[in-house]
Design a protein around this motif. Structure first.
Motif, mmCIF file in Angstrom:
data_model
loop_
_atom_site.group_PDB
_atom_site.id
_atom_site.type_symbol
_atom_site.label_atom_id
_atom_site.label_comp_id
_atom_site.label_asym_id
_atom_site.label_seq_id
_atom_site.Cartn_x
_atom_site.Cartn_y
_atom_site.Cartn_z
ATOM 1 N N ALA A 140 -72.639 46.584 -25.019
ATOM 2 C CA ALA A 140 -71.256 47.284 -24.475
ATOM 3 C C ALA A 140 -70.588 47.759 -25.610
ATOM 4 N N LEU A 141 -70.162 49.176 -25.613
ATOM 5 C CA LEU A 141 -69.209 49.642 -26.679
ATOM 6 C C LEU A 141 -67.957 49.622 -26.210
ATOM 7 N N SER A 142 -66.914 48.632 -26.620
ATOM 8 C CA SER A 142 -65.762 48.529 -25.956
ATOM 9 C C SER A 142 -64.382 49.105 -26.730
ATOM 10 N N GLY A 143 -64.851 49.798 -27.805
ATOM 11 C CA GLY A 143 -63.746 50.659 -28.553
ATOM 12 C C GLY A 143 -64.653 51.593 -29.382
ATOM 13 N N LEU A 144 -63.943 52.757 -29.549
ATOM 14 C CA LEU A 144 -64.694 53.741 -30.455
ATOM 15 C C LEU A 144 -63.288 54.600 -31.016
ATOM 16 N N ASP A 145 -63.321 54.916 -32.246
ATOM 17 C CA ASP A 145 -62.205 55.745 -32.859
ATOM 18 C C ASP A 145 -62.716 56.499 -33.847
ATOM 19 N N VAL A 146 -62.700 57.887 -33.824
ATOM 20 C CA VAL A 146 -63.083 58.769 -34.677
ATOM 21 C C VAL A 146 -62.423 59.685 -35.455
ATOM 22 N N GLN A 147 -62.120 59.790 -36.587
ATOM 23 C CA GLN A 147 -61.220 60.738 -37.126
ATOM 24 C C GLN A 147 -62.259 61.630 -37.851
ATOM 25 N N SER A 148 -62.144 63.039 -37.846
ATOM 26 C CA SER A 148 -62.756 63.848 -38.653
ATOM 27 C C SER A 148 -61.717 65.095 -38.976
ATOM 28 N N PRO A 149 -62.448 66.057 -39.779
ATOM 29 C CA PRO A 149 -61.597 67.283 -39.918
ATOM 30 C C PRO A 149 -61.296 68.032 -38.746
ATOM 31 N N THR A 150 -62.273 68.137 -37.832
ATOM 32 C CA THR A 150 -62.121 68.927 -36.619
ATOM 33 C C THR A 150 -61.799 68.062 -35.271
ATOM 34 N N LEU A 151 -61.940 66.637 -35.466
ATOM 35 C CA LEU A 151 -61.812 65.878 -34.233
ATOM 36 C C LEU A 151 -61.185 64.518 -34.368
ATOM 37 N N ARG A 152 -60.467 64.263 -33.229
ATOM 38 C CA ARG A 152 -59.726 63.066 -33.173
ATOM 39 C C ARG A 152 -60.143 62.314 -31.974
ATOM 40 N N ALA A 153 -60.811 61.120 -31.864
ATOM 41 C CA ALA A 153 -61.180 60.771 -30.410
ATOM 42 C C ALA A 153 -60.831 59.281 -30.365
#
Length: 178
Positions: A165-178
Motif C-alpha cells: 500500500a502506497l500511503s504517501g507520495l509527494d513529487v516536486q518537478s519543474p512542471t508538477l507538484r503533487a
C-alpha cells in the motif's frame, strides 16, 4: 545455536571494524564493493542483535551509506530488520529488494528507512519511508526521461493480502507538484 554452545554461551559481544566486503549478486550479474564497514553482534539474554554499517561507492561518485540492524528472538523464529540508508542508487536498491523492484525505473539516489518483520513464512510486515533525490523516471533506455526535483513516498506491506500500500507520495518537478 553456535552462541549457545558451552564455550561461547558467556560471550556477550563481537565487534569488527574497517571491513571491506564484496557482494556478488549472481541473479543480476552485478558486483558491489562495500567499504568502511563496522559489524557488531550482541548476545543478549533472549535475543541476538547484529548491526552492519557500510559505505557503497555510487555511480555518481557520491558514496552511499547503509546501516542494517537485525534483532532475532532466541526462542522464536522471528526477527526484525531495520535498514537506514543514504544516497543509494535506485537501481541498486530495486535489485536487492524485490518488493521495491518498480524503483528500478528511476535514475536518482534514494535515502530512507525500511523496517521489516520476518517469520517462518518470510516477510510478515514491511514499512518504508523513502526520499528520492533529483533525477528522472525512465522505464526503458528508449523512453524519454521525465525529470523531477525530488520525491518522497511511504509504503507498507500486508502479508495477509500480499499487497503493498502506497500511503504517501509527494513529487516536486519543474512542471508538477503533487
Amino acid at each position: 545455536q553456535v552462541l549457545a554452545a558451552p564455550g561461547l554461551a558467556q560471550l556477550r559481544s563481537i565487534e569488527a571494524e574497517a571491513l571491506t566486503l564484496t557482494l556478488t549478486d549472481e541473479r543480476i550479474g552485478r558486483r558491489f564493493e562495500l567499504g568502511d564497514g563496522r559489524l557488531t553482534l550482541q548476545n543478549r539474554a533472549d535475543e541476538l542483535a547484529a548491526e552492519l554499517a557500510v559505505s557503497l561507492q555510487g555511480e555518481n561518485g557520491v558514496p552511499g551509506r547503509a546501516v542494517v540492524q537485525l534483532v532475532s528472538q532466541k526462542r522464536a523464529s522471528t526477527a526484525r530488520v531495520t535498514v537506514d540508508f543514504n544516497d543509494i542508487p535506485a537501481a541498486d536498491l530495486a535489485a536487492q529488494l524485490p518488493l521495491l523492484q518498480p524503483l528500478g525505473s528511476l535514475e536518482a539516489a534514494i535515502s530512507g528507512r525500511l523496517s521489516a518483520g520476518l517469520g517462518d513464512t518470510g516477510v510478515t510486515a514491511l514499512e518504508a519511508a523513502l526520499i528520492i533525490g533529483k533525477g528522472a523516471v525512465r522505464p526503458t533506455e528508449a523512453a524519454r526521461p521525465v525529470v523531477f526535483d525530488r520525491a518522497a513516498m511511504s509504503l507498507t506491506y500486508d502479508q495477509k493480502t500480499g499487497r503493498i500500500a502506497l500511503s504517501g507520495l509527494d513529487v516536486q518537478s519543474p512542471t508538477l507538484r503533487a
